[in-house]
Design a protein around this motif. Structure first.
Motif: not given
Ligand SMILES: NC(=O)c1ccc[n+]([C@@H]2O[C@H](COP(=O)([O-])OP(=O)(O)OC[C@H]3O[C@@H](n4cnc5c(N)ncnc54)[C@H](OP(=O)(O)O)[C@@H]3O)[C@@H](O)[C@H]2O)c1
Length: 432
Positions: A347-350, A366-375
């Motif tokens: 998980v990259d960020s919430l 192109r900043g993510n490493i892994g997945k972005l999540i909407l919390d």
């Protein structure tokens, strides 16, 4: 594309739509707030195809489950590159707008439609949804819902189905990955890329060649055998290490990468196209150039060279081609691998629903490493005033911009992470 996204983000300020006579959710809209009228819910709405300014958080009528559907109280939603393409209308047969985007979520079963078997109210689940996932409540057919292990968090569960099922299907169902083989994957630091790398590690002696923006290399180097910068001549680099090439090419780029990928295949190797990132219309002139570059495949040549070419689209398989049963079997195997601690979603960020534009901007950049999540339950990071922004910028400009290739602390390329128009959010919540 990054530029387009940045410009559009400048238009963003407060994203909660103030409908006539209704106040925005308290505190900017934390997910568990019930909005006065329990028949309503918060949802991200795409008003029309285009830039980030087409996205709003608004209130919608609460859906109720139809026959064969489950009603899910959503905790987290996956944000995929595909969602950016939907936003731009850059997909085949785009649906009508306004629409609620999103294809996957996790949460708790709140109600069962008629004839639903195998689930109970209160079950923790993850699900595919044919749009409408980015909301507090979704209804989706039971065929697309899976129970999640006790120790899997809702964020992990929202990061799981799309990336891991895609990676698994391509590696094991289409390409028949076996011991000692080699795989080339682009965007190795992304959601699908990291799932591919992890699944390859479940098979002995698999060599993974990956391309990714250089600033991601340190973070992902243990998951990939050989890493190249995304701008490197990867054909030459792979051939320098393995003159014969590779057994499997997973191509989410398309354009001239199709020809390059095919040229890298060993005899009996498999090339799979599963995306078209270079055809994403950041620049219409480049777009037509890239289309022109797509390899025209000659079947006679394939036969002479002993090569396999394939395409893969999970959403078509699920929602148009009726293969939900096959996918359920794959999800079961993947949950088994998760329970054995052989795979784990990165998980990259919430992000709060209200921060969806910034989250999309992060993928654009192109900043993510892994997945972005909407919390859904996350409260948006407060907007910072212009005065605070100036103060913060002057203090941290040097530190933020000294990173290699202009890469900021959170991985964006332009030292402007968190910017969202007049307001400015300090930083996303990053989980590593
Ligand atoms: N066919 C299917 O069923 C299926 C299912 C899921 C995903 N996909 C495809 O798989 C690919 C990856 O999806 P994902 O959701 O996992 O995204 P992701 O890889 O997490 O994020 C996108 C990454 O792609 C790279 N990239 C390449 N071209 C880009 C561009 N023009 N703009 C921005 N980033 C670009 C960037 O990484 P670097 O800079 O490090 O290269 C970026 O971080 C996409 O093409 C998506 O459509 C297909």
């Amino acid at each position: 594309m990054a530029k387009e996204g940045v410009e559009k983000a400048e238009e963003t300020e407060q994203m909660i739509e103030k409908e006539a006579g209704k106040e925005p959710a308290e505190g900017g809209g934390g997910g568990s707030h019930r909005l006065g009228d329990a028949q309503e819910m918060r949802a991200v709405v795409l008003a029309g195809f285009g830039g980030l300014n087409k996205l709003r958080v608004t209130r919608k009528a609460m859906p109720e489950p139809q026959d064969g559907e489950l009603k899910i109280r959503v905790k987290a939603c996956g944000l995929n590159f595909l969602d950016l393409m939907v936003r731009q209308g850059n997909i085949d047969n785009p649906p009508k707008t306004p629409l609620v985007p999103g294809f996957e979520c996790s949460g708790i079963v709140e109600a069962l439609g008629d004839s639903v078997k195998g689930f109970e109210i209160g079950d923790r689940v993850m699900a595919f949804v044919n749009y409408n996932a980015w909301a507090e409540v979704v209804c989706t057919p039971v065929d697309f819902v899976y129970k999640i292990p006790e120790d899997m968090s809702f964020s992990e569960a929202a990061a799981f189905p799309m990336n891991f099922v895609t990676a698994y299907m391509m590696l094991f169902e289409v390409a028949n990955l076996r011991e000692g083989m080699s795989v080339l994957v682009h965007s190795a630091g992304g959601g699908v890329g990291q799932a591919v790398a992890q699944l390859c590690s479940t098979v002995p002696n698999v060599t993974v060649f990956g391309t990714a923006s250089t600033f991601k290399h340190e973070a992902i180097k243990d998951s990939v055998t050989h890493l190249f910068d995304r701008n490197a001549d990867y054909v030459q680099e792979v051939k320098r290490i393995s003159a014969e090439g590779v057994d499997i090419v997973l191509d989410c780029l398309c354009g001239d990468n199709t020809g390059k990928g095919l040229s890298l295949l060993k005899p009996l190797g498999t090339y799979i196209l599963y995306g078209n990132l270079v055809l994403t219309p950041c620049n219409p002139h480049l777009l037509s150039f890239q289309w022109w570059q797509v390899e025209k495949v000659n079947p006679i040549k394939l036969y002479e060279e002993n090569k396999v070419i394939a395409g893969f689209s999970l959403l078509n398989l699920l929602f148009k081609q009726g293969r939900a049963g096959l996918i359920r079997g794959v999800v079961d195997k993947l949950i088994g691998l998760y329970n054995q601690k052989k795979v784990k979603p990165v998980v990259d960020s919430l992000w709060a629903l209200e921060e969806v534009k910034e989250a999309m901007q992060r993928i654009h950049d192109r900043g993510n490493i892994g997945k972005l999540i909407l919390d859904v339950e996350k409260t948006p990071t407060p907007l910072v005033s212009q005065k605070q922004r100036d103060l913060f910028s002057s203090r941290s400009e040097s530190s933020r911009c000294r990173h290699k290739r202009g890469v900021g602390r959170w991985g964006g390329r332009k030292c402007r992470q968190g910017s969202a128009g007049q307001g400015w959010r300090r930083k996303p919540e990053v989980t590593k």
